[in-house]
Write a protein that holds these residues in place. Sequence first.
Motif, PDB file in Angstrom:
ATOM      1  N   ASN A  21       0.812  -1.213   0.000  1.00 29.36           N
ATOM      2  CA  ASN A  21       0.000   0.000   0.000  1.00 29.36           C
ATOM      3  C   ASN A  21       0.849   1.268   0.000  1.00 29.36           C
ATOM      4  N   ALA A  22       2.054   1.200   0.549  1.00 28.48           N
ATOM      5  CA  ALA A  22       2.955   2.352   0.581  1.00 28.48           C
ATOM      6  C   ALA A  22       3.825   2.435  -0.679  1.00 28.48           C
ATOM      7  N   HIS A  23       3.689   1.457  -1.574  1.00 35.19           N
ATOM      8  CA  HIS A  23       4.526   1.357  -2.777  1.00 35.19           C
ATOM      9  C   HIS A  23       5.998   1.338  -2.385  1.00 35.19           C
ATOM     10  N   ASP A  24       6.257   0.642  -1.286  1.00 42.24           N
ATOM     11  CA  ASP A  24       7.605   0.514  -0.721  1.00 42.24           C
ATOM     12  C   ASP A  24       8.242  -0.751  -1.292  1.00 42.24           C
ATOM     13  N   GLU A  25       8.884  -0.618  -2.448  1.00 40.22           N
ATOM     14  CA  GLU A  25       9.450  -1.779  -3.124  1.00 40.22           C
ATOM     15  C   GLU A  25      10.481  -2.512  -2.259  1.00 40.22           C
ATOM     16  N   PRO A  26      11.470  -1.814  -1.670  1.00 36.89           N
ATOM     17  CA  PRO A  26      12.431  -2.535  -0.813  1.00 36.89           C
ATOM     18  C   PRO A  26      11.746  -3.234   0.368  1.00 36.89           C
ATOM     19  N   GLY A  27      10.764  -2.576   0.970  1.00 37.54           N
ATOM     20  CA  GLY A  27      10.053  -3.179   2.092  1.00 37.54           C
ATOM     21  C   GLY A  27       9.271  -4.415   1.694  1.00 37.54           C
ATOM     22  N   LEU A  28       8.662  -4.379   0.527  1.00 39.03           N
ATOM     23  CA  LEU A  28       7.903  -5.533   0.053  1.00 39.03           C
ATOM     24  C   LEU A  28       8.841  -6.688  -0.272  1.00 39.03           C
ATOM     25  N   LEU A  29       9.927  -6.395  -0.970  1.00 38.95           N
ATOM     26  CA  LEU A  29      10.874  -7.455  -1.318  1.00 38.95           C
ATOM     27  C   LEU A  29      11.513  -8.062  -0.071  1.00 38.95           C
ATOM     28  N   VAL A  31      10.110  -8.883   2.694  1.00 45.35           N
ATOM     29  CA  VAL A  31       9.280  -9.913   3.333  1.00 45.35           C
ATOM     30  C   VAL A  31       9.120 -11.159   2.459  1.00 45.35           C
ATOM     31  N   LEU A  32       9.727 -11.157   1.273  1.00 42.67           N
ATOM     32  CA  LEU A  32       9.646 -12.300   0.361  1.00 42.67           C
ATOM     33  C   LEU A  32      10.944 -13.097   0.394  1.00 42.67           C
ATOM     34  N   THR A  33      10.820 -14.419   0.293  1.00 39.50           N
ATOM     35  CA  THR A  33      12.024 -15.239   0.170  1.00 39.50           C
ATOM     36  C   THR A  33      12.663 -14.973  -1.190  1.00 39.50           C
ATOM     37  N   PRO A  34      13.958 -15.234  -1.335  1.00 35.71           N
ATOM     38  CA  PRO A  34      14.606 -15.005  -2.635  1.00 35.71           C
ATOM     39  C   PRO A  34      13.989 -15.831  -3.766  1.00 35.71           C
ATOM     40  N   ASP A  35      13.427 -16.992  -3.436  1.00 37.75           N
ATOM     41  CA  ASP A  35      12.845 -17.860  -4.463  1.00 37.75           C
ATOM     42  C   ASP A  35      11.312 -17.881  -4.402  1.00 37.75           C
ATOM     43  N   VAL A  36      10.720 -16.784  -3.966  1.00 36.45           N
ATOM     44  CA  VAL A  36       9.273 -16.688  -3.836  1.00 36.45           C
ATOM     45  C   VAL A  36       8.597 -17.026  -5.168  1.00 36.45           C
ATOM     46  N   THR A  37       7.439 -17.680  -5.068  1.00 35.42           N
ATOM     47  CA  THR A  37       6.617 -17.970  -6.239  1.00 35.42           C
ATOM     48  C   THR A  37       5.238 -17.380  -6.014  1.00 35.42           C
ATOM     49  N   MET A  38       4.484 -17.249  -7.117  1.00 33.92           N
ATOM     50  CA  MET A  38       3.133 -16.711  -6.979  1.00 33.92           C
ATOM     51  C   MET A  38       2.273 -17.150  -8.144  1.00 33.92           C
ATOM     52  N   SER A  39       0.967 -17.026  -7.947  1.00 33.70           N
ATOM     53  CA  SER A  39       0.033 -17.249  -9.047  1.00 33.70           C
ATOM     54  C   SER A  39      -1.020 -16.153  -9.024  1.00 33.70           C
ATOM     55  N   ASP A  40      -1.551 -15.867 -10.201  1.00 31.39           N
ATOM     56  CA  ASP A  40      -2.600 -14.880 -10.379  1.00 31.39           C
ATOM     57  C   ASP A  40      -3.707 -15.555 -11.176  1.00 31.39           C
ATOM     58  N   ASP A  41      -4.873 -15.639 -10.580  1.00 28.85           N
ATOM     59  CA  ASP A  41      -6.021 -16.329 -11.195  1.00 28.85           C
ATOM     60  C   ASP A  41      -5.664 -17.737 -11.653  1.00 28.85           C
ATOM     61  N   GLY A  42      -4.865 -18.442 -10.836  1.00 27.75           N
ATOM     62  CA  GLY A  42      -4.546 -19.837 -11.093  1.00 27.75           C
ATOM     63  C   GLY A  42      -3.373 -20.091 -12.014  1.00 27.75           C
TER      64      GLY A  42
END
Length: 107
Positions: A21-29, A31-42
């Motif tokens: 929400n703060a558009h804080d790119e360093p802050g968001l990255l 909290v993610l693991t280096p090998d984070v994965t994700m899906s969007d609508d499956g």
Amino acid sequence: MTLPVKQLSDPVVRAFVTALNAHDEPGLLEVLTPDVTMSDDGSDRDVRPWLDREVFASRGHMDVVSEGGDGRALVADYRNDTWGSMRTKWAFTVEDGKISRFETGQA
């Protein structure tokens, strides 16, 4: 009615939403693991280009409507400059204090 971000149960998910929400790119990255994965609508997506497109370049914002799953499952009204506003669901996998996977899609 929305749930204040500071009241989200899981501290890692709370940090993710706060940074998004703060558009804080360093802050968001952070909290993610280096090998984070994700899906969007499956469909699995490459995390970094997705974040750049759907969050940072388009000023994404989450208004959390509800949470479940010990704070790791959210329903939120998500909006950005590309798609406007939509009801979304989010599921987070947290390992060792960081998000290793998140899944989102229309709710």
